[in-house]
Scaffold this active site. Structure first.
Site, short mmCIF file in Angstrom:
data_model
loop_
_atom_site.label_atom_id
_atom_site.label_comp_id
_atom_site.label_asym_id
_atom_site.label_seq_id
_atom_site.Cartn_x
_atom_site.Cartn_y
_atom_site.Cartn_z
N ASN A 50 1.05 -1.03 -0.20
CA ASN A 50 0.08 -0.19 0.06
C ASN A 50 0.95 1.31 -0.01
O ASN A 50 1.25 1.60 0.83
CB ASN A 50 -0.93 0.10 1.13
N LYS A 94 0.28 4.14 -0.34
CA LYS A 94 -0.50 5.53 0.15
C LYS A 94 -0.14 6.86 -0.82
O LYS A 94 0.13 6.31 -1.85
CB LYS A 94 0.10 5.64 1.62
N HIS A 142 -9.71 1.72 4.31
CA HIS A 142 -8.24 1.87 5.09
C HIS A 142 -8.72 2.59 6.22
O HIS A 142 -9.54 3.70 6.08
CB HIS A 142 -7.33 2.28 4.26
N GLU A 174 -6.96 5.27 7.38
CA GLU A 174 -6.60 6.47 7.21
C GLU A 174 -8.10 7.07 6.30
O GLU A 174 -8.20 8.38 6.26
CB GLU A 174 -5.33 6.74 6.10
N GLU A 177 -5.94 -4.50 10.36
CA GLU A 177 -4.74 -3.51 10.64
C GLU A 177 -5.20 -2.60 11.87
O GLU A 177 -6.09 -1.82 11.89
CB GLU A 177 -4.76 -2.49 9.45
N GLY A 231 2.13 2.60 10.58
CA GLY A 231 3.28 3.44 10.40
C GLY A 231 3.82 3.89 11.79
O GLY A 231 4.74 4.97 12.01
N SER A 278 2.78 -1.96 10.34
CA SER A 278 4.32 -2.08 10.64
C SER A 278 4.77 -3.71 10.65
O SER A 278 5.77 -3.93 11.06
CB SER A 278 4.60 -1.79 12.17
#
Ligand code: PGA
Length: 246
Positions: free
Chosen positions: A8, A10, A93, A95, A164, A170, A208
């Site tokens: 991904n 991003k 996701h 985000e 996730e 991250g 991560s």
């Protein structure tokens, strides 16, 4: 079942950087024992489609519109993605849930739209740190997945799910293999209750995942792959994770 390692990217990359990254990955890839995909920024789909043609890496998008066509400024439809060879669409996701207000219901509709276009949705679920600390992890991921099951019925066996934990994305903080497996087992049971083909649904872990921890996560019985952010931008790390999924 074969494992799936999906990058991904991003909002990272450039024409030059994408070309170098994909060429470096392809140079070390050989015949992978698992499925491999990259989720690239939409504007680079055409570029990456050309670079990946005839290779073992499938193309993915990071989002898909819940709408089919029409007056939806800024949106990209499943039919458009399909024209550029997109096989996977990441949906829901964290985000996008956090910064773009995507609800469980919208995520479920996006998954439905992807399936309707012959694109496999990679449906992301996961709890925040506050939710984990409040003991709500199971409740949150079950609620997020339930919306997708409710909307998609028996087609649910065609999706990919990515667990996730938001606090692991991250941050360098990974769920331990045991913590991840516990949630994956829960998701598997929920999918089994909805579909007799739930055993073939790939359940990815993301947050991560890196070259050092991938093997122990991927060794868990219900972890069928990874959704990789930061490490997917480093060719050698991405290749090591792919090798760990053999
Ligand atoms: P990360 O991102 O690997 O950088 O934690 C994973 C993701 O958000 O999909």
């Amino acid at each position: 079942m074969k494992k799936l390692i999906a990058g991904n990217w991003k909002m990272n990359g450039s024409l030059a950087a994408n070309e170098k990254l994909l060429k470096d990955i392809l140079a070390g890839l050989g015949q992978p024992a698992c499925q491999v995909a990259v989720g690239v920024p939409a504007i680079y789909l055409a570029q990456c489609q050309a670079l990946l043609a005839g290779t073992a890496i499938d193309l993915g998008s990071q989002d898909i519109s819940a709408q089919e066509v029409g007056a939806y400024t800024g949106e990209i439809s499943g039919a458009m993605l399909k024209e550029f060879g997109v096989r996977y669409a990441i949906v829901g996701h964290s985000e996008r849930r956090q910064y773009h207000g995507e609800t469980d219901e919208l995520v479920a509709l996006k998954a439905q739209r992807a399936l309707g276009c012959g694109i496999t949705p990679i449906v992301c679920v996961g709890e925040t740190l506050a939710e984990r600390e409040a003991g709500k992890t199971d409740e949150v991921v079950k609620r997020q997945l339930a919306a997708v099951i409710h909307t998609n019925g028996h087609c649910i066996s065609e999706i990919v799910v990515a667990y996730e934990p938001v606090w692991a994305i991250g941050t360098g903080k990974t769920a331990t293999p045991e913590m991840a497996q516990q949630v994956h087992a829960l998701l598997r049971a929920q999918l089994k209750a909805a579909s007799e083909h739930a055993d073939r649904i790939q359940l990815l872990y993301g947050g991560s995942m890196n070259a050092a921890n991938a093997a122990s996560l991927l060794a868990q019985p219900d972890i069928d792959g990874g959704l990789i952010g930061g490490a997917a931008l480093k060719p050698q790390d991405f290749l090591t994770i792919i090798a760990a999924a053999a």
